[in-house]
Design a protein around this motif. Structure first.
Motif, PDB file in Angstrom:
ATOM      1  N   PRO A 110     -16.503  30.755  30.840  1.00 39.01           N
ATOM      2  CA  PRO A 110     -15.346  30.997  29.971  1.00 39.01           C
ATOM      3  C   PRO A 110     -15.787  31.059  28.504  1.00 39.01           C
ATOM      4  N   PRO A 111     -15.215  31.980  27.722  1.00 39.78           N
ATOM      5  CA  PRO A 111     -15.660  32.148  26.338  1.00 39.78           C
ATOM      6  C   PRO A 111     -15.534  30.894  25.481  1.00 39.78           C
ATOM      7  N   ASP A 112     -14.591  30.027  25.834  1.00 40.25           N
ATOM      8  CA  ASP A 112     -14.384  28.838  25.010  1.00 40.25           C
ATOM      9  C   ASP A 112     -15.222  27.646  25.456  1.00 40.25           C
ATOM     10  N   LEU A 113     -15.986  27.778  26.550  1.00 41.04           N
ATOM     11  CA  LEU A 113     -16.704  26.627  27.080  1.00 41.04           C
ATOM     12  C   LEU A 113     -17.759  26.120  26.099  1.00 41.04           C
ATOM     13  N   ARG A 114     -18.513  27.060  25.507  1.00 43.12           N
ATOM     14  CA  ARG A 114     -19.588  26.662  24.594  1.00 43.12           C
ATOM     15  C   ARG A 114     -19.039  25.915  23.387  1.00 43.12           C
ATOM     16  N   VAL A 115     -17.975  26.451  22.777  1.00 40.14           N
ATOM     17  CA  VAL A 115     -17.441  25.794  21.579  1.00 40.14           C
ATOM     18  C   VAL A 115     -16.794  24.457  21.936  1.00 40.14           C
ATOM     19  N   ARG A 116     -16.231  24.346  23.130  1.00 37.75           N
ATOM     20  CA  ARG A 116     -15.645  23.066  23.533  1.00 37.75           C
ATOM     21  C   ARG A 116     -16.742  22.003  23.686  1.00 37.75           C
ATOM     22  N   ALA A 117     -17.882  22.392  24.233  1.00 36.28           N
ATOM     23  CA  ALA A 117     -18.996  21.445  24.370  1.00 36.28           C
ATOM     24  C   ALA A 117     -19.485  20.989  23.002  1.00 36.28           C
TER      25      ALA A 117
END
Length: 387
Positions: A110-117
């Protein structure tokens, strides 16, 4: 015959005063016949004016920091004004352009996974990465991580742009918190931008040069257009707004002439007399009654008045807290609108001497501050108490 002296508030001038006084006379007379309505128009003789024709106003040539046309490197003050009002403004614009959600192919991230981490890692550092701004970063990070706009914004932005937008969102939340609490120190733009750069790097943005990064074009255009309009209209805005603020400052520094005019007006009236006053007019009326016993005045009505606040804060010219209201001051009916941020309560300050009554115009501020004289409830309460 009861005489009703009507005193206007800040910024009122002719021809507006005549329309206002006429509306009040019609409203109060419809509920009670045989009244003599006597307007006190102090704004003409004692209101504030730009005596030198606005010589104190800087020329409307811009902000002094370069042109306001959109483009890299421009002054971004207007952009930040938008973000302080709504730190999620850029995320909302990005999310609006993401289109309907689509099912991801098997195995895709998901595109937001990296920024959430990365937000989770940033949260573990607390407020430290934005210590120059003040407290609040950790809460801002937690709020952003849980915000429903993050996923659709991530779907429409490149990773670098998402990191920049998220960094500005976090920074704006921290500074907005300072503004909300009236913090005495707010960092300058250079410090703010340094924090944005640091947070953007932590959230995955590539190294960048001196430029402030990609900003939402829609936000950029909207805020720049608004900034240009304000700069062009600064003189007009000042001339339109200065009577309201200027009237307050002039009265607090040179109010005796206004009070003397009111005393002279009342001296020529047969009792009983009631005073009905709006906004600054209520301060004028209360000061006059406190300083000079006027036995013919049997009722004071204030609407949208700041007199209780000035008293409690030690700013009322005639009476300093905690001195009690003098016995010669008549019954005081204080009408306030819950939506009027310039209306205050008096009963808690003067127990047994003031009656506070809410009258809801169902208007937001600042419209609520000017809606008293079109509200039938206001006239009903006045009519029930007139001597």
């Amino acid at each position: 015959m009861t005489a009703v002296v009507f005193i206007h508030g800040t910024g009122v001038r002719e021809p507006g005063f005549s329309a206002l006084a006429g509306r009040f006379a019609a409203g109060v007379s419809a509920l009670r016949g045989g009244l003599r309505v006597v307007p006190y128009y102090w704004g003409g003789a004692h209101g504030a004016a730009l005596a030198a024709g606005g010589a104190s106003l800087p020329p409307a040539t811009g902000t002094g920091r370069g042109p306001l046309a959109p483009g890299p490197g421009d002054d971004d003050t207007a952009d930040w004004a938008v973000l302080y009002a709504d730190p999620y403004a850029e995320l909302a614009l990005a999310a609006a352009g993401s289109g309907p959600a689509e099912e991801l192919p098997p195995g895709s991230v998901p595109p937001d996974l990296r920024v959430r981490a990365r937000l989770a890692d940033l949260l573990a550092e607390g407020d430290g990465p934005a210590a120059e701004l003040g407290p609040g970063l950790a809460r801002a990070v937690a709020d952003l991580a849980a915000h429903p706009l993050l996923a659709p914004a991530a779907a429409s932005l490149a990773p670098d742009d998402l990191a920049e937008v998220a960094a500005r969102c976090l920074t704006a939340q921290v500074v907005a918190g300072l503004l909300d609490t009236d913090a005495p120190l707010v960092p300058v733009g250079v410090t703010r931008d340094a924090v944005v750069g640091r947070l953007a790097a932590v959230l995955g943005a590539s190294a960048r040069g001196a430029e402030r990064g990609v900003r939402s074009l829609a936000l950029r255009v909207a805020s720049s257009a608004a900034s240009r309009a304000v700069v062009r209209r600064r003189r007009a805005l000042t001339e339109a707004a200065h009577p309201a603020a200027g009237d307050v400052l002039r009265y607090l520094s040179r109010g005796e002439a206004v009070r003397a005019g009111l005393r002279a007006l009342i001296a020529g009236l047969e009792p009983p007399v009631a005073i009905v006053a709006h906004s600054l007019g209520g301060i004028i009326a209360l000061d006059t009654l406190v300083l000079t016993p006027l036995p013919q005045v049997r009722l004071l009505v204030t609407a949208g008045s700041q007199a209780p606040f000035l008293y409690e804060s030690g700013s009322l010219p005639s009476l300093e807290h905690p001195a009690p209201l003098p016995a010669h001051v008549p019954d005081w009916l204080n009408l306030y609108d819950p939506g009027d941020l310039l209306s205050y309560l008096g009963a808690g300050l003067f127990p047994g001497r003031v009656t506070d009554i809410a009258v809801d115009s169902r208007q937001p501020f600042p419209a609520a501050h000017s809606a008293y004289w079109t509200n039938s409830e206001v006239y009903r309460h006045i009519g029930e108490r007139l001597p």
